[in-house]
Motif scaffolding. Structure first.
Motif, PDB file in Angstrom:
ATOM      1  N   HIS A   1      17.187  22.066  49.382  1.00  0.00           N
ATOM      2  CA  HIS A   1      17.578  21.616  50.717  1.00  0.00           C
ATOM      3  C   HIS A   1      19.032  21.177  50.816  1.00  0.00           C
ATOM      4  O   HIS A   1      19.539  20.981  51.903  1.00  0.00           O
ATOM      5  CB  HIS A   1      16.681  20.454  51.154  1.00  0.00           C
ATOM      6  CG  HIS A   1      15.233  20.778  51.057  1.00  0.00           C
ATOM      7  ND1 HIS A   1      14.608  21.680  51.896  1.00  0.00           N
ATOM      8  CD2 HIS A   1      14.274  20.364  50.203  1.00  0.00           C
ATOM      9  CE1 HIS A   1      13.336  21.787  51.569  1.00  0.00           C
ATOM     10  NE2 HIS A   1      13.109  21.008  50.541  1.00  0.00           N
ATOM     11  N   CYS A   2      19.666  21.014  49.714  1.00  0.00           N
ATOM     12  CA  CYS A   2      21.026  20.484  49.685  1.00  0.00           C
ATOM     13  C   CYS A   2      21.923  21.529  49.037  1.00  0.00           C
ATOM     14  O   CYS A   2      21.658  21.951  47.916  1.00  0.00           O
ATOM     15  CB  CYS A   2      21.027  19.184  48.877  1.00  0.00           C
ATOM     16  SG  CYS A   2      22.563  18.307  48.883  1.00  0.00           S
TER      17      CYS A   2
ATOM     18  N   LYS B   1      28.117  18.498  44.904  1.00  0.00           N
ATOM     19  CA  LYS B   1      29.379  18.256  44.205  1.00  0.00           C
ATOM     20  C   LYS B   1      30.131  17.073  44.793  1.00  0.00           C
ATOM     21  O   LYS B   1      30.740  16.291  44.062  1.00  0.00           O
ATOM     22  CB  LYS B   1      30.272  19.505  44.271  1.00  0.00           C
ATOM     23  CG  LYS B   1      29.813  20.619  43.372  1.00  0.00           C
ATOM     24  CD  LYS B   1      30.711  21.834  43.512  1.00  0.00           C
ATOM     25  CE  LYS B   1      30.220  22.973  42.644  1.00  0.00           C
ATOM     26  NZ  LYS B   1      31.065  24.166  42.772  1.00  0.00           N
ATOM     27  N   LYS B   2      30.067  16.939  46.098  1.00  0.00           N
ATOM     28  CA  LYS B   2      30.778  15.848  46.781  1.00  0.00           C
ATOM     29  C   LYS B   2      30.138  14.481  46.501  1.00  0.00           C
ATOM     30  O   LYS B   2      30.820  13.468  46.447  1.00  0.00           O
ATOM     31  CB  LYS B   2      30.795  16.120  48.283  1.00  0.00           C
ATOM     32  CG  LYS B   2      31.516  15.083  49.096  1.00  0.00           C
ATOM     33  CD  LYS B   2      31.483  15.432  50.567  1.00  0.00           C
ATOM     34  CE  LYS B   2      32.110  14.304  51.370  1.00  0.00           C
ATOM     35  NZ  LYS B   2      32.003  14.533  52.803  1.00  0.00           N
ATOM     36  N   ASN B   3      28.822  14.469  46.315  1.00  0.00           N
ATOM     37  CA  ASN B   3      28.093  13.203  46.250  1.00  0.00           C
ATOM     38  C   ASN B   3      27.546  12.824  44.880  1.00  0.00           C
ATOM     39  O   ASN B   3      26.867  11.805  44.766  1.00  0.00           O
ATOM     40  CB  ASN B   3      26.940  13.233  47.257  1.00  0.00           C
ATOM     41  CG  ASN B   3      27.451  13.259  48.668  1.00  0.00           C
ATOM     42  OD1 ASN B   3      28.123  12.333  49.101  1.00  0.00           O
ATOM     43  ND2 ASN B   3      27.166  14.330  49.389  1.00  0.00           N
ATOM     44  N   THR B   4      27.810  13.649  43.865  1.00  0.00           N
ATOM     45  CA  THR B   4      27.300  13.311  42.532  1.00  0.00           C
ATOM     46  C   THR B   4      28.360  13.560  41.468  1.00  0.00           C
ATOM     47  O   THR B   4      29.334  14.262  41.697  1.00  0.00           O
ATOM     48  CB  THR B   4      26.067  14.147  42.132  1.00  0.00           C
ATOM     49  OG1 THR B   4      26.467  15.485  41.865  1.00  0.00           O
ATOM     50  CG2 THR B   4      24.977  14.100  43.172  1.00  0.00           C
TER      51      THR B   4
ATOM     52  N   ALA C   1      26.678  20.265  36.625  1.00  0.00           N
ATOM     53  CA  ALA C   1      26.384  21.595  37.151  1.00  0.00           C
ATOM     54  C   ALA C   1      25.355  21.464  38.272  1.00  0.00           C
ATOM     55  O   ALA C   1      24.630  20.459  38.357  1.00  0.00           O
ATOM     56  CB  ALA C   1      25.859  22.509  36.056  1.00  0.00           C
ATOM     57  N   TYR C   2      25.318  22.514  39.110  1.00  0.00           N
ATOM     58  CA  TYR C   2      24.465  22.513  40.297  1.00  0.00           C
ATOM     59  C   TYR C   2      23.850  23.885  40.459  1.00  0.00           C
ATOM     60  O   TYR C   2      24.540  24.891  40.334  1.00  0.00           O
ATOM     61  CB  TYR C   2      25.304  22.202  41.539  1.00  0.00           C
ATOM     62  CG  TYR C   2      26.221  21.036  41.344  1.00  0.00           C
ATOM     63  CD1 TYR C   2      27.493  21.214  40.804  1.00  0.00           C
ATOM     64  CD2 TYR C   2      25.826  19.753  41.670  1.00  0.00           C
ATOM     65  CE1 TYR C   2      28.344  20.143  40.595  1.00  0.00           C
ATOM     66  CE2 TYR C   2      26.673  18.679  41.477  1.00  0.00           C
ATOM     67  CZ  TYR C   2      27.924  18.876  40.934  1.00  0.00           C
ATOM     68  OH  TYR C   2      28.752  17.812  40.719  1.00  0.00           O
ATOM     69  N   ILE C   3      22.544  23.919  40.758  1.00  0.00           N
ATOM     70  CA  ILE C   3      21.857  25.181  41.026  1.00  0.00           C
ATOM     71  C   ILE C   3      20.983  24.982  42.257  1.00  0.00           C
ATOM     72  O   ILE C   3      20.231  24.010  42.347  1.00  0.00           O
ATOM     73  CB  ILE C   3      20.996  25.633  39.829  1.00  0.00           C
ATOM     74  CG1 ILE C   3      21.874  25.951  38.616  1.00  0.00           C
ATOM     75  CG2 ILE C   3      20.136  26.838  40.200  1.00  0.00           C
ATOM     76  CD1 ILE C   3      21.107  26.398  37.382  1.00  0.00           C
ATOM     77  N   SER C   4      21.072  25.936  43.182  1.00  0.00           N
ATOM     78  CA  SER C   4      20.223  25.912  44.371  1.00  0.00           C
ATOM     79  C   SER C   4      18.907  26.621  44.079  1.00  0.00           C
ATOM     80  O   SER C   4      18.871  27.592  43.327  1.00  0.00           O
ATOM     81  CB  SER C   4      20.927  26.618  45.535  1.00  0.00           C
ATOM     82  OG  SER C   4      22.084  25.921  45.908  1.00  0.00           O
TER      83      SER C   4
END
Length: 124
Positions: free
Chosen positions: A85-86, A92-95, A99-102
Motif C-alpha cells: 500500500h505504500c 524512503k522518505k519516512n524510514t 532497501a524497499y520492495i513493493s
C-alpha cells in the motif's frame, strides 16, 4: 543455517512463502505477525536482517524500522521494508531502511535483495 532473518509480516501466506524461499537458501527465518510479538521475543541471537511489512495490525512497520535503526542493539543490522500500500518513495522518505520492495514482489528479486543485504552491500 547460520544466517538468520527476523520477519514481521501479518499475512500468513506471504510469511510462509518468504520462510520457504529463505529456508531453501539455508537462511533461518523467525516470523512474527505483530509488532508486539516481535518486541516480546527474547533472544540473545541477533539477526542478519530484518524484513518488515509496513501495514501491521498493531502498528506501522515504518515506525518499527525507525525504532530498530535508533536502537544501539540493532542499528547496524539492515532492514528491508515490504509494502502493498505504500510506494517506495514514501518508504524512503519516512524510514532509515536499507532497501524497499513493493508487493507483489518477484521471488528472485526478493532473494537477491536479501542476499545483498545479508552480505552488507547496501546501495541499490
Amino acid at each position: 543455517m547460520d544466517k538468520c532473518v527476523y520477519l514481521v509480516e501479518d499475512d500468513s501466506d506471504i510469511a510462509y512463502i518468504i520462510q520457504f524461499l529463505l529456508n531453501e537458501e539455508e537462511i533461518n527465518v523467525i516470523a512474527f505477525s505483530t509488532i508486539k510479538s516481535f518486541k516480546n521475543f527474547n533472544s540473545h541471537h541477533l539477526p542478519d536482517l530484518f524484513i518488515l511489512d509496513v501495514s501491521l495490525p498493531d502498528g506501522n512497520g515504518m515506525q518499527l524500522c525507525n525504532d530498530i535503526k535508533a536502537s544501539s542493539k540493532y542499528q547496524n543490522i539492515p532492514v528491508l521494508m515490504l509494502s502493498a500500500h505504500c510506494n517506495t518513495d514514501v518508504m524512503k522518505k519516512n524510514t532509515a531502511a536499507n532497501a524497499y520492495i513493493s508487493k507483489p514482489f518477484n521471488l528472485d528479486h526478493l532473494l537477491s535483495t536479501v542476499n545483498r543485504l545479508i552480505e552488507k552491500q547496501y546501495p541499490q
